[in-house]
Design an enzyme around this catalytic site. Structure first.
Site, short mmCIF file in Angstrom:
data_model
loop_
_atom_site.label_atom_id
_atom_site.label_comp_id
_atom_site.label_asym_id
_atom_site.label_seq_id
_atom_site.Cartn_x
_atom_site.Cartn_y
_atom_site.Cartn_z
N GLY A 1 73.59 48.31 68.10
CA GLY A 1 72.91 49.30 67.48
C GLY A 1 73.42 49.35 66.07
N GLY B 1 73.06 45.56 74.34
CA GLY B 1 72.37 45.39 72.91
C GLY B 1 73.12 45.89 71.93
CB VAL C 1 74.79 49.66 74.28
CG1 VAL C 1 74.69 50.20 75.70
CG2 VAL C 1 74.76 50.34 73.65
CG ASP D 1 66.28 58.46 65.76
OD1 ASP D 1 65.12 58.09 65.22
OD2 ASP D 1 67.20 57.57 65.70
CE LYS E 1 76.36 54.62 70.05
NZ LYS E 1 75.64 55.93 69.66
#
Length: 350
Positions: free
Chosen positions: A28, A26, A33, A145, A48
């Site tokens: 971000g 994915g 990632v 978060d 990452k």
């Protein structure tokens, strides 16, 4: 076998020497990632990867801060740091991989099935989030978060807090002031632009507990202004009737509009509703977690040089639980396991 698309220029970079890219997971705000396999031990990890050329100095400092905090915390309910290195123009962080996804995935699945999440699962997952936050807060780390998408899931029902990208270290005399976080989980004090502290994470805990039970966030809104109004008003729809009084009361105390009244992670874990369930939970741990002897100690501040290439010698050392080389047979097994997925995402990437 057609492998997953590796990050750009991988063949000439340090990453390719240490890891094999299995698939793209994915993207971000700061980068991509990937699922990677460490060549030395054959274990899978999450990579990452951030392109430092597209980051300003503040963003570079945030990314190094994430590495520092991740490497400082060794806890079974916080995602483990394994390694960080600069690879060309890309900053790479190797972390524990969560094969079961995250809590947001579980919520979405139950929304689609129109079936409630079992209360036992809710308590077990949520209590582990509280325990992880207790460890962070004990080190004066404010997450900022906490949300279902940042709670990673593992086999045997283990849940771990991830993504310390905007976490902040608070001294005993300071409070955070930057308006930051994911809007649906932000407490009234942040919406009012007032200083906030660890109880802002408690508010997010209340939002998560509510969402796990109701399969919707407590404050639904079509705009930021409407969301702000609803959060400041502090009223939300009642939870479905099938859930226990303990769960309903826990949501209520965590979503108290007054940050000074909200319970700390320590207090939550001492409450009878939680303590009794905690007593019934089996010990938890992770297969790729660093050695338990590592302990938690805050790493000194890493000063980020203007010439980012100089960061190489300042990053924390690698932390792996095993350095046992993998047999060729095991390597072939892992290759076969990811072959179908890899061929499907051959065009994906960063």
């Amino acid at each position: 076998m057609k492998p997953a698309r590796a990050p750009p220029n991988a063949a000439s970079r340090e990453l390719a020497v240490k890891f094999k890219v299995l698939k793209f997971l994915g993207k971000g705000s700061y980068g991509s990632v990937y699922l990677v396999q460490r060549l030395l031990d054959g274990q899978t990890y999450a990579l990452k990867e951030m392109d430092v050329r597209s980051m300003n100095q503040a963003e570079k400092e945030d990314s190094i801060n994430e590495i520092r905090l991740l490497a400082s915390v060794q806890h079974p309910n916080v995602i483990s740091y394994n390694e960080a290195f600069l690879d060309g123009n890309r900053l790479c962080i190797i972390m524990e991989y969560a094969p079961e996804g995250d809590l947001a995935k579980i919520i979405k699945k139950h929304q689609m099935m129109k079936r409630p999440i079992p209360e036992d699962f809710i308590w077990r997952s949520w209590i582990q989030i509280v325990i992880g936050l207790q460890a962070l807060h004990g080190m004066r780390i404010l997450h900022r978060d906490v949300k279902p998408g940042n709670v990673m899931l593992f086999e045997h029902g283990v849940a771990k807090i991830g993504d310390l990208g905007i976490a902040k270290l608070l001294t005993k005399s300071t409070a955070a002031k930057t308006q930051i976080g994911t809007p649906h989980y932000m407490p009234p004090e942040i919406w009012r632009n007032r200083p906030y502290s660890f109880s802002s994470d408690t508010w997010a805990l209340g939002c998560i507990l509510y969402e796990l039970a109701a399969l919707s966030v407590p404050f639904e809104a079509r705009s930021m202004s409407e969301l702000r109004y609803k959060v400041l008003r502090g009223t939300y729809p009642p939870l479905p009737s099938g859930f226990s009084r303990d769960l309903q009361m826990m949501v209520k105390v965590c979503l108290d509009s007054n940050p000074d009244v909200r319970p700390s992670a320590d207090r939550i874990l001492a409450m009878p509703a939680v303590a009794s369930r905690l007593h019934e939970m089996s010990p938890i741990g992770g297969s790729n977690a660093p050695p338990s002897t590592a302990g938690s100690a805050l790493i000194d501040t890493i000063k980020v040089p203007r010439n980012f290439a100089l960061i190489k010698g300042k990053l924390p050392p690698a932390q792996y639980s095993t350095n046992t080389p993998l047999s060729m047979q095991d390597m072939d097994t892992i290759d076969e396991e990811y072959e179908d997925e890899a061929s499907m995402i051959g065009g994906g990437g960063g």
